[in-house]
Design a protein around this motif. Structure first.
Motif, PDB file in Angstrom:
ATOM      1  N   PRO A   1       0.835  -1.203   0.000  1.00  0.00           N
ATOM      2  CA  PRO A   1       0.000   0.000   0.000  1.00  0.00           C
ATOM      3  C   PRO A   1       0.874   1.258   0.000  1.00  0.00           C
ATOM      4  N   ALA A   2       0.285   2.366  -0.339  1.00  0.00           N
ATOM      5  CA  ALA A   2       1.013   3.641  -0.362  1.00  0.00           C
ATOM      6  C   ALA A   2       1.571   3.947   1.024  1.00  0.00           C
ATOM      7  N   GLY A   3       2.700   4.641   1.041  1.00  0.00           N
ATOM      8  CA  GLY A   3       3.315   5.050   2.301  1.00  0.00           C
ATOM      9  C   GLY A   3       4.723   4.513   2.439  1.00  0.00           C
ATOM     10  N   ARG A   4       5.326   4.820   3.577  1.00  0.00           N
ATOM     11  CA  ARG A   4       6.690   4.383   3.877  1.00  0.00           C
ATOM     12  C   ARG A   4       6.623   3.020   4.556  1.00  0.00           C
ATOM     13  N   TRP A   5       7.513   2.120   4.143  1.00  0.00           N
ATOM     14  CA  TRP A   5       7.562   0.774   4.698  1.00  0.00           C
ATOM     15  C   TRP A   5       9.011   0.386   4.965  1.00  0.00           C
ATOM     16  N   GLN A   6       9.221  -0.370   6.026  1.00  0.00           N
ATOM     17  CA  GLN A   6      10.507  -0.999   6.288  1.00  0.00           C
ATOM     18  C   GLN A   6      10.339  -2.460   5.889  1.00  0.00           C
ATOM     19  N   VAL A   7      11.226  -2.938   5.033  1.00  0.00           N
ATOM     20  CA  VAL A   7      11.137  -4.310   4.556  1.00  0.00           C
ATOM     21  C   VAL A   7      12.321  -5.097   5.106  1.00  0.00           C
ATOM     22  N   ARG A   8      12.016  -6.166   5.835  1.00  0.00           N
ATOM     23  CA  ARG A   8      13.037  -7.052   6.394  1.00  0.00           C
ATOM     24  C   ARG A   8      13.142  -8.283   5.500  1.00  0.00           C
ATOM     25  N   PHE A   9      14.290  -8.433   4.861  1.00  0.00           N
ATOM     26  CA  PHE A   9      14.530  -9.541   3.939  1.00  0.00           C
ATOM     27  C   PHE A   9      15.313 -10.644   4.629  1.00  0.00           C
TER      28      PHE A   9
END
Length: 149
Positions: free
Chosen positions: A125-133
């Motif tokens: 979705p729109a917005g800022r996200w932190q993605v943990r891979f």
């Protein structure tokens, strides 16, 4: 001829005090708004426990760096997460988290669309996200945190 000195009346002093506090409150509200909207940090449940694990996290980061993996994370126009990695044939999964927990976490599975390019199965979705891979390849394992918006 004597000049008469002008003095502030009670009304003037009240207006000055009210104006001063109005400016102070307006600045505080503005700064608080900027802080909440721009905060990209991570919120932890217990900062003391997190601080005790810090040295372990540093050792893990040094071990990951020795693998020599380099990555670049972007979003495509449909907001799918794309990771370019200098490793082919890796197995990869990820979790997208809103920085302040305003939205539920989103589990992502990434597949290799072409050698070294991994694309998520879902759009964010729109917005800022932190993605943990979580990346696994030839017995090596790397955990990466990247921010996208």
């Amino acid at each position: 001829m004597k000049q008469q000195a002008r003095s502030f009346t009670g009304w003037h002093m009240t207006a000055i005090l009210v104006s001063f506090f109005a400016v102070v409150i307006a600045v505080n509200v503005l700064m608080a708004t900027f802080a909440v909207r721009s905060f990209g940090g991570t919120v932890v449940e217990n900062s003391y426990v997190a601080s005790q694990k810090f040295n372990g996290w540093l050792a893990q980061a040094r071990a990951q760096e020795k693998l020599g993996w380099r990555d670049e994370v972007t979003l495509d126009t449909a907001r799918h997460v794309r990771m370019t990695l200098n490793v082919h044939g890796a197995r990869m999964s990820a979790v997208a988290q809103h920085p302040l927990g305003r939205s539920p976490d989103i589990a992502l599975h990434l597949h290799e669309a072409e050698p070294g390019l991994y694309v998520s199965d879902r759009a964010l979705p729109a917005g800022r996200w932190q993605v943990r891979f979580d990346i696994r390849h030839d017995g090596g394992e790397e955990h990466v945190l990247r921010e996208v918006d």
